[in-house]
Design a protein around this motif. Structure first.
Motif, PDB file in Angstrom:
ATOM      1  N   PHE A  87       0.831  -1.199   0.000  1.00  0.00           N
ATOM      2  CA  PHE A  87       0.000   0.000   0.000  1.00  0.00           C
ATOM      3  C   PHE A  87       0.866   1.249   0.000  1.00  0.00           C
ATOM      4  CE2 PHE A  87      -2.806  -3.286   1.434  1.00  0.00           C
ATOM      5  CZ  PHE A  87      -4.013  -2.957   0.848  1.00  0.00           C
ATOM      6  N   LYS A  88       0.322   2.329  -0.564  1.00  0.00           N
ATOM      7  CA  LYS A  88       1.049   3.596  -0.635  1.00  0.00           C
ATOM      8  C   LYS A  88       1.167   4.247   0.742  1.00  0.00           C
ATOM      9  CE  LYS A  88      -0.234   4.476  -5.354  1.00  0.00           C
ATOM     10  NZ  LYS A  88       0.940   4.737  -6.130  1.00  0.00           N
ATOM     11  N   ASP A  89       0.197   3.999   1.606  1.00  0.00           N
ATOM     12  CA  ASP A  89       0.162   4.597   2.939  1.00  0.00           C
ATOM     13  C   ASP A  89      -0.811   3.784   3.781  1.00  0.00           C
ATOM     14  OD1 ASP A  89       0.766   6.383   4.964  1.00  0.00           O
ATOM     15  OD2 ASP A  89       0.249   8.159   3.795  1.00  0.00           O
ATOM     16  N   ARG A  90      -1.132   4.276   4.946  1.00  0.00           N
ATOM     17  CA  ARG A  90      -2.127   3.631   5.802  1.00  0.00           C
ATOM     18  C   ARG A  90      -3.517   4.144   5.426  1.00  0.00           C
ATOM     19  NH1 ARG A  90       0.344   1.926  11.083  1.00  0.00           N
ATOM     20  NH2 ARG A  90       2.563   2.122  10.721  1.00  0.00           N
ATOM     21  N   PRO A  91      -4.563   3.438   5.858  1.00  0.00           N
ATOM     22  CA  PRO A  91      -5.915   3.942   5.587  1.00  0.00           C
ATOM     23  C   PRO A  91      -6.075   5.369   6.128  1.00  0.00           C
ATOM     24  CG  PRO A  91      -6.012   1.703   6.409  1.00  0.00           C
ATOM     25  CD  PRO A  91      -4.587   2.152   6.560  1.00  0.00           C
ATOM     26  N   ALA A  92      -6.823   6.184   5.382  1.00  0.00           N
ATOM     27  CA  ALA A  92      -7.000   7.588   5.752  1.00  0.00           C
ATOM     28  C   ALA A  92      -8.471   7.963   5.647  1.00  0.00           C
ATOM     29  CB  ALA A  92      -6.170   8.475   4.830  1.00  0.00           C
ATOM     30  N   TYR A  93      -8.890   8.867   6.517  1.00  0.00           N
ATOM     31  CA  TYR A  93     -10.255   9.376   6.480  1.00  0.00           C
ATOM     32  C   TYR A  93     -10.317  10.566   5.544  1.00  0.00           C
ATOM     33  CZ  TYR A  93     -11.274   6.342  10.399  1.00  0.00           C
ATOM     34  OH  TYR A  93     -11.457   5.244  11.183  1.00  0.00           O
ATOM     35  N   LEU A  94     -11.229  10.480   4.570  1.00  0.00           N
ATOM     36  CA  LEU A  94     -11.494  11.561   3.631  1.00  0.00           C
ATOM     37  C   LEU A  94     -12.934  12.012   3.836  1.00  0.00           C
ATOM     38  CD1 LEU A  94     -10.083   9.796   0.436  1.00  0.00           C
ATOM     39  CD2 LEU A  94      -8.861  11.347   1.962  1.00  0.00           C
ATOM     40  N   SER A  95     -13.327  13.071   3.180  1.00  0.00           N
ATOM     41  CA  SER A  95     -14.711  13.527   3.312  1.00  0.00           C
ATOM     42  C   SER A  95     -15.695  12.475   2.803  1.00  0.00           C
ATOM     43  CB  SER A  95     -14.911  14.848   2.575  1.00  0.00           C
ATOM     44  OG  SER A  95     -14.601  14.700   1.209  1.00  0.00           O
ATOM     45  N   GLU A  96     -15.262  11.608   1.854  1.00  0.00           N
ATOM     46  CA  GLU A  96     -16.125  10.570   1.295  1.00  0.00           C
ATOM     47  C   GLU A  96     -16.181   9.321   2.163  1.00  0.00           C
ATOM     48  OE1 GLU A  96     -13.355  11.658  -0.365  1.00  0.00           O
ATOM     49  OE2 GLU A  96     -14.228  13.031  -1.812  1.00  0.00           O
ATOM     50  N   GLY A  97     -15.167   9.115   2.997  1.00  0.00           N
ATOM     51  CA  GLY A  97     -15.124   7.922   3.820  1.00  0.00           C
ATOM     52  C   GLY A  97     -13.696   7.475   4.074  1.00  0.00           C
ATOM     53  N   LEU A  98     -13.541   6.244   4.497  1.00  0.00           N
ATOM     54  CA  LEU A  98     -12.236   5.661   4.788  1.00  0.00           C
ATOM     55  C   LEU A  98     -11.644   5.105   3.499  1.00  0.00           C
ATOM     56  CD1 LEU A  98     -10.195   4.991   7.007  1.00  0.00           C
ATOM     57  CD2 LEU A  98     -11.428   2.857   7.380  1.00  0.00           C
ATOM     58  N   SER A  99     -10.362   5.408   3.236  1.00  0.00           N
ATOM     59  CA  SER A  99      -9.757   5.079   1.949  1.00  0.00           C
ATOM     60  C   SER A  99      -8.344   4.556   2.124  1.00  0.00           C
ATOM     61  CB  SER A  99      -9.737   6.352   1.095  1.00  0.00           C
ATOM     62  OG  SER A  99      -9.029   6.155  -0.083  1.00  0.00           O
ATOM     63  N   ILE A 100      -7.939   3.700   1.189  1.00  0.00           N
ATOM     64  CA  ILE A 100      -6.569   3.187   1.126  1.00  0.00           C
ATOM     65  C   ILE A 100      -6.206   2.998  -0.342  1.00  0.00           C
ATOM     66  CG2 ILE A 100      -7.256   0.766   1.353  1.00  0.00           C
ATOM     67  CD1 ILE A 100      -4.111   2.347   2.852  1.00  0.00           C
ATOM     68  N   GLU A 101      -4.916   3.184  -0.673  1.00  0.00           N
ATOM     69  CA  GLU A 101      -4.477   3.113  -2.069  1.00  0.00           C
ATOM     70  C   GLU A 101      -3.345   2.113  -2.247  1.00  0.00           C
ATOM     71  OE1 GLU A 101      -3.605   6.971  -3.718  1.00  0.00           O
ATOM     72  OE2 GLU A 101      -5.119   7.914  -2.447  1.00  0.00           O
ATOM     73  N   PHE A 102      -3.365   1.432  -3.402  1.00  0.00           N
ATOM     74  CA  PHE A 102      -2.281   0.539  -3.786  1.00  0.00           C
ATOM     75  C   PHE A 102      -2.199   0.493  -5.303  1.00  0.00           C
ATOM     76  CE2 PHE A 102      -5.953  -2.261  -3.871  1.00  0.00           C
ATOM     77  CZ  PHE A 102      -5.718  -3.097  -4.939  1.00  0.00           C
ATOM     78  N   SER A 103      -1.115  -0.072  -5.812  1.00  0.00           N
ATOM     79  CA  SER A 103      -0.964  -0.273  -7.252  1.00  0.00           C
ATOM     80  C   SER A 103      -0.713  -1.744  -7.520  1.00  0.00           C
ATOM     81  CB  SER A 103       0.218   0.543  -7.797  1.00  0.00           C
ATOM     82  OG  SER A 103      -0.049   1.914  -7.688  1.00  0.00           O
ATOM     83  N   ASP A 104      -1.154  -2.198  -8.692  1.00  0.00           N
ATOM     84  CA  ASP A 104      -0.818  -3.557  -9.086  1.00  0.00           C
ATOM     85  C   ASP A 104       0.596  -3.561  -9.661  1.00  0.00           C
ATOM     86  OD1 ASP A 104      -0.942  -2.750 -11.773  1.00  0.00           O
ATOM     87  OD2 ASP A 104      -2.782  -3.849 -12.224  1.00  0.00           O
ATOM     88  N   PRO A 105       1.171  -4.713  -9.969  1.00  0.00           N
ATOM     89  CA  PRO A 105       2.546  -4.769 -10.482  1.00  0.00           C
ATOM     90  C   PRO A 105       2.742  -4.072 -11.829  1.00  0.00           C
ATOM     91  CG  PRO A 105       1.860  -6.937  -9.706  1.00  0.00           C
ATOM     92  CD  PRO A 105       0.643  -6.060  -9.693  1.00  0.00           C
ATOM     93  N   TYR A 106       1.660  -3.643 -12.467  1.00  0.00           N
ATOM     94  CA  TYR A 106       1.731  -3.045 -13.799  1.00  0.00           C
ATOM     95  C   TYR A 106       1.518  -1.533 -13.757  1.00  0.00           C
ATOM     96  CZ  TYR A 106       0.857  -7.909 -13.936  1.00  0.00           C
ATOM     97  OH  TYR A 106       0.924  -9.252 -13.646  1.00  0.00           O
ATOM     98  N   GLY A 107       1.441  -0.969 -12.551  1.00  0.00           N
ATOM     99  CA  GLY A 107       1.289   0.471 -12.395  1.00  0.00           C
ATOM    100  C   GLY A 107      -0.139   0.971 -12.393  1.00  0.00           C
TER     101      GLY A 107
END
Length: 121
Positions: A87-107
């Protein structure tokens, strides 16, 4: 098919490796398919409303950023992290809700979003 379903073309370098990543690491059901007479692809059922068509070819309507819905972002984060997803970072609270980001091996970039309403009634 669900009328609110989202459908995305995503380019990958190698279908067999992509199938293994999406099925084993992400735990998403996959199915081999033919995109055209000469082009093979893999259909991925990403969440209850999102389908991803993996292809080695570039497509006009392809994307590299996909938002997936979640009923429990923290559970998804822990499960995927234990399977080796970085993951790029830990889960984060946004105005839309709880979010987390990652990339697959292909970008290709993914956002897992657990939509929440923070306004009290």
């Amino acid at each position: 098919m669900n009328p609110s379903a989202k459908f995305f073309y995503v380019q990958v370098k190698q279908l067999n490796d992509a199938d293994a990543f999406y099925a084993n690491c992400l735990g998403m059901p996959t199915e081999s398919t033919m995109i055209s007479e000469k082009e093979k692809g893999i259909m991925v059922k990403a969440d209850h409303e999102t389908n991803i068509l993996l292809s080695e070819q570039k497509h006009q309507n392809q994307t590299n950023k996909i938002v997936l819905t979640s009923d429990d972002c923290l559970e998804d984060y822990c499960r995927l992290k234990s399977r080796g997803v970085i993951f790029k970072d830990r889960p984060a609270y946004l105005s839309e809700g709880l979010s987390i980001e990652f990339s697959d091996p292909y970008g290709n970039h993914f956002i897992i979003l657990e939509q929440r309403n923070y306004n009290e009634d």
